[in-house]
Design an enzyme around this catalytic site. Structure first.
Site, short mmCIF file in Angstrom:
data_model
loop_
_atom_site.label_atom_id
_atom_site.label_comp_id
_atom_site.label_asym_id
_atom_site.label_seq_id
_atom_site.Cartn_x
_atom_site.Cartn_y
_atom_site.Cartn_z
N TYR A 72 0.82 -1.21 0.00
CA TYR A 72 0.00 0.00 0.00
C TYR A 72 0.86 1.26 0.00
O TYR A 72 0.58 2.22 -0.71
CB TYR A 72 -0.94 0.01 1.22
CG TYR A 72 -1.98 1.11 1.12
CD1 TYR A 72 -3.22 0.86 0.55
CD2 TYR A 72 -1.71 2.39 1.58
CE1 TYR A 72 -4.17 1.86 0.43
CE2 TYR A 72 -2.65 3.41 1.46
CZ TYR A 72 -3.88 3.13 0.89
OH TYR A 72 -4.81 4.12 0.78
N PHE A 124 -5.91 20.57 -24.36
CA PHE A 124 -6.61 19.32 -24.65
C PHE A 124 -8.00 19.37 -24.02
O PHE A 124 -8.22 20.13 -23.07
CB PHE A 124 -5.78 18.16 -24.09
CG PHE A 124 -6.38 16.82 -24.40
CD1 PHE A 124 -6.46 16.36 -25.70
CD2 PHE A 124 -6.88 16.02 -23.39
CE1 PHE A 124 -7.03 15.13 -25.98
CE2 PHE A 124 -7.43 14.78 -23.67
CZ PHE A 124 -7.51 14.34 -24.97
N ASP A 125 -8.95 18.58 -24.51
CA ASP A 125 -10.34 18.74 -24.04
C ASP A 125 -10.50 18.51 -22.53
O ASP A 125 -11.23 19.26 -21.87
CB ASP A 125 -11.33 17.89 -24.86
CG ASP A 125 -11.00 16.41 -24.89
OD1 ASP A 125 -9.89 16.04 -24.46
OD2 ASP A 125 -11.83 15.62 -25.36
N ASP A 214 1.99 19.95 -20.40
CA ASP A 214 1.08 18.83 -20.61
C ASP A 214 1.83 17.89 -21.56
O ASP A 214 2.02 18.19 -22.73
CB ASP A 214 -0.23 19.35 -21.22
CG ASP A 214 -1.26 18.25 -21.38
OD1 ASP A 214 -0.92 17.08 -21.15
OD2 ASP A 214 -2.40 18.57 -21.75
N ALA A 216 1.76 14.46 -22.65
CA ALA A 216 1.34 13.16 -23.17
C ALA A 216 2.27 12.62 -24.25
O ALA A 216 2.59 11.44 -24.27
CB ALA A 216 -0.09 13.25 -23.69
N LYS A 257 -0.07 7.51 -23.44
CA LYS A 257 0.48 7.84 -24.76
C LYS A 257 1.97 7.44 -24.77
O LYS A 257 2.26 6.27 -24.93
CB LYS A 257 0.29 9.33 -25.07
CG LYS A 257 -1.11 9.72 -25.51
CD LYS A 257 -2.14 9.66 -24.42
CE LYS A 257 -3.43 10.33 -24.78
NZ LYS A 257 -3.75 11.47 -23.95
N HIS A 449 -18.81 15.09 -26.69
CA HIS A 449 -18.52 14.19 -27.82
C HIS A 449 -18.52 12.72 -27.44
O HIS A 449 -18.79 11.87 -28.27
CB HIS A 449 -17.19 14.58 -28.48
CG HIS A 449 -16.01 14.51 -27.57
ND1 HIS A 449 -15.82 15.42 -26.54
CD2 HIS A 449 -14.99 13.64 -27.50
CE1 HIS A 449 -14.71 15.10 -25.91
NE2 HIS A 449 -14.18 14.03 -26.46
C1 LIG Z 1 -4.75 12.29 -23.42
C2 LIG Z 1 -4.37 13.63 -23.04
C3 LIG Z 1 -4.73 14.16 -21.79
C4 LIG Z 1 -5.61 13.42 -20.81
O1 LIG Z 1 -5.06 12.21 -20.45
P1 LIG Z 1 -5.94 10.90 -20.10
O2 LIG Z 1 -4.89 9.90 -19.76
O3 LIG Z 1 -6.71 10.55 -21.31
O4 LIG Z 1 -6.79 11.24 -18.96
C5 LIG Z 1 -4.30 15.43 -21.49
N1 LIG Z 1 -3.57 16.15 -22.36
C6 LIG Z 1 -3.21 15.68 -23.56
C7 LIG Z 1 -2.40 16.52 -24.48
C8 LIG Z 1 -3.60 14.42 -23.95
O5 LIG Z 1 -3.27 13.96 -25.15
#
Ligand SMILES: *Cc1c(COP(=O)(O)O)cnc(C)c1O
Length: 459
Positions: A72, A124-125, A214, A216, A257, A449
């Site tokens: 844990y 990102f969304d 950010d 990814a 990613k 979406h």
């Molecule tokens: C996918 C993504 C996110 C969100 O990540 P999740 O793992 O899907 O929650 C944030 N920013 C970017 C640029 C992304 O491609």
């Protein structure tokens, strides 16, 4: 004779694919309310919905799973993972979370207050969602180059320093941080140059504003810096990654990613105060700080994935495949966001379905047509995803309307790319017969979406 390019790995395990008939797909798509998110994966032949969590793990990652420590607190898996994150990004403090949006939720819960303004190069969304749901405003400061899909420039994901400075100047004292997204997903997986990363951090810091990366697709971004930006050809991807993060204050990462795991994410920062602040939100939302919503085994696999995917050959294999698909679309004259991005090809639906008005969602319509044609599931990154303005509740038609062909890492072969391109060509050839789009029957108030229900308008 020069030897041709080939993948830097071989295949050890396979998963059979299923084909279907057009009649079956007509029925399934209708049942899915013309929203491909509502399809069952069994109803899909080639799945290009996302590159998120859909990659194939390596033998080294699978073996790392077996060594997972499920304690844990204080698990060895956490410390292995933390060591890799510190080494690759040069950050001091690391908090695991179950995915990227969870990292946003934890960090933004601490940082974002009602009325704040958060500039970024096309948030990102989920990032935008986590800002807007806190009644703050996300302002896009991407370079205008990104709006012209046919313009060939190497770093279309860049920040417009002019737009950024305007936001920083007009909102002094009200900008908790800036979000720098690498690669810039929303405008087509387009990279940000090292020069632009450094200049953005410098400008933000002049205004006393920290920078959150950010991250990814940071490794794909590093690959583009190496192959496109002067002075980086001889540096390793790991050296470039370290330099990319040298001036940033913090990062959030969707490890699904460029971490090549099926689930995972994290926050890392150099700022002790932020770390202490974020920790308080990690515990109730994600769990104790040494696992943060992840299994020990998954932390192990992520540690290996981050290390592996910051090696040049791995990235070269991937980007080469995306470029190969782009070359086929070039052959067929299908317009897409140029040059080809890191993880996907973004077809310019507005330029394909010219007869369909914005109000009938051209890219969403093209997504339906491609599925009906060959069972290929792509994704709309356009007016549907852009959602409504939180204040006026009007549809946001100001951006691009794209069909994203997103390529999972290490999953499909170049033969699959041929099938995708041919299916799209068939739709392209009959584009003038597609005269009507779709209409919304039901939508959620935020991130519509995923669940929107649509009706196909009569041709
Ligand atoms: C996918 C993504 C996110 C969100 O990540 P999740 O793992 O899907 O929650 C944030 N920013 C970017 C640029 C992304 O491609």
């Amino acid at each position: 004779m020069e030897l041709p390019f080939a993948e830097s790995w071989k295949i050890k395990m396979i998963e059979p694919l299923r084909k279907s008939t057009r009649a079956e797909r007509e029925q399934w798509l209708k049942e899915a309310h013309y929203n491909v998110f509502q399809l069952k994966s069994e109803q899909v032949y080639i799945d290009l919905l996302t590159d998120s969590g859909t990659g194939a793990m390596s033998d080294r990652q699978w073996s790392a799973l077996m060594l997972g420590d499920e304690s844990y607190a204080g698990a060895t898996s956490f410390y292995k993972f933390e060591e890799v994150v510190k080494r690759i990004f040069g950050m001091t403090y690391v908090i695991p979370t179950h995915q990227g949006r969870a990292a946003e939720n934890v960090l933004f819960s601490y940082l974002v207050k009602e009325g704040n303004v958060v500039p970024g190069n096309a948030h990102f969304d989920t990032t935008k969602g986590h800002i807007e749901s806190r009644k703050a405003k996300a302002i896009d400061v991407t370079t205008d180059d990104a709006k012209d899909t046919q313009l060939e420039v190497p770093f279309k994901g860049n920040v417009s320093l002019e737009k950024l400075e305007k936001v920083l100047k007009e909102n002094q004292g009200n900008v908790p941080f800036m979000v720098l997204t690498v690669t810039n997903n929303t405008v087509g997986g387009q990279p940000v140059s090292m020069e632009n990363i450094k200049a953005t951090c410098k400008l933000c810091h002049q205004y006393g504003v920290p920078v959150v990366m950010d991250s990814a697709r940071f490794a794909e971004n590093a690959y583009f810096i190496k192959t496109r930006e002067a002075g980086y050809a001889d540096k390793t991807i790991k050296e470039i990654a370290l330099e990319m993060y040298a001036d940033a204050d913090a990062m959030t990462m969707s490890a699904k990613k460029d971490g090549i795991v099926n689930m995972g994410g994290f926050i890392a920062t150099r700022n002790k105060e932020w770390y202490e602040g974020a920790k308080l939100f990690c515990i109730p939302f994600e769990g104790y700080i040494t696992y943060g919503g992840m299994n020990g085994r998954d932390l192990n696999a992520l540690a290996v994935g981050l290390d592996e995917n910051t090696e040049f050959e791995m990235l070269e294999t991937r980007i080469h495949q995306v470029a190969y698909l782009a070359s086929l679309l070039d052959e067929y004259g299908i317009p897409y966001q140029r040059p080809a991005g890191g993880h996907a090809i973004f077809v310019d639906a507005d330029k394909v379905l010219t007869q369909i008005p914005k109000e009938e969602f051209p890219a969403q319509t093209l997504t339906c047509e491609l599925y009906l044609e060959a069972g290929i599931r792509a994704c709309e990154i356009g007016y549907m995803l852009a959602d409504r303005d939180p204040v006026t509740r009007e549809n946001r038609f100001g951006g691009l309307d794209l069909l994203r062909l997103c390529i999972p890492r290490r999953v499909y072969t170049d033969n699959h790319m041929k099938v995708i391109a041919a299916a799209l060509k068939n739709v392209y050839d009959r584009r003038m017969d597609i005269t009507r789009g779709v209409a919304i029957e039901w939508e959620a108030p935020l991130m519509r979406h995923f669940t929107v229900q649509l009706r196909r308008l009569e041709q």
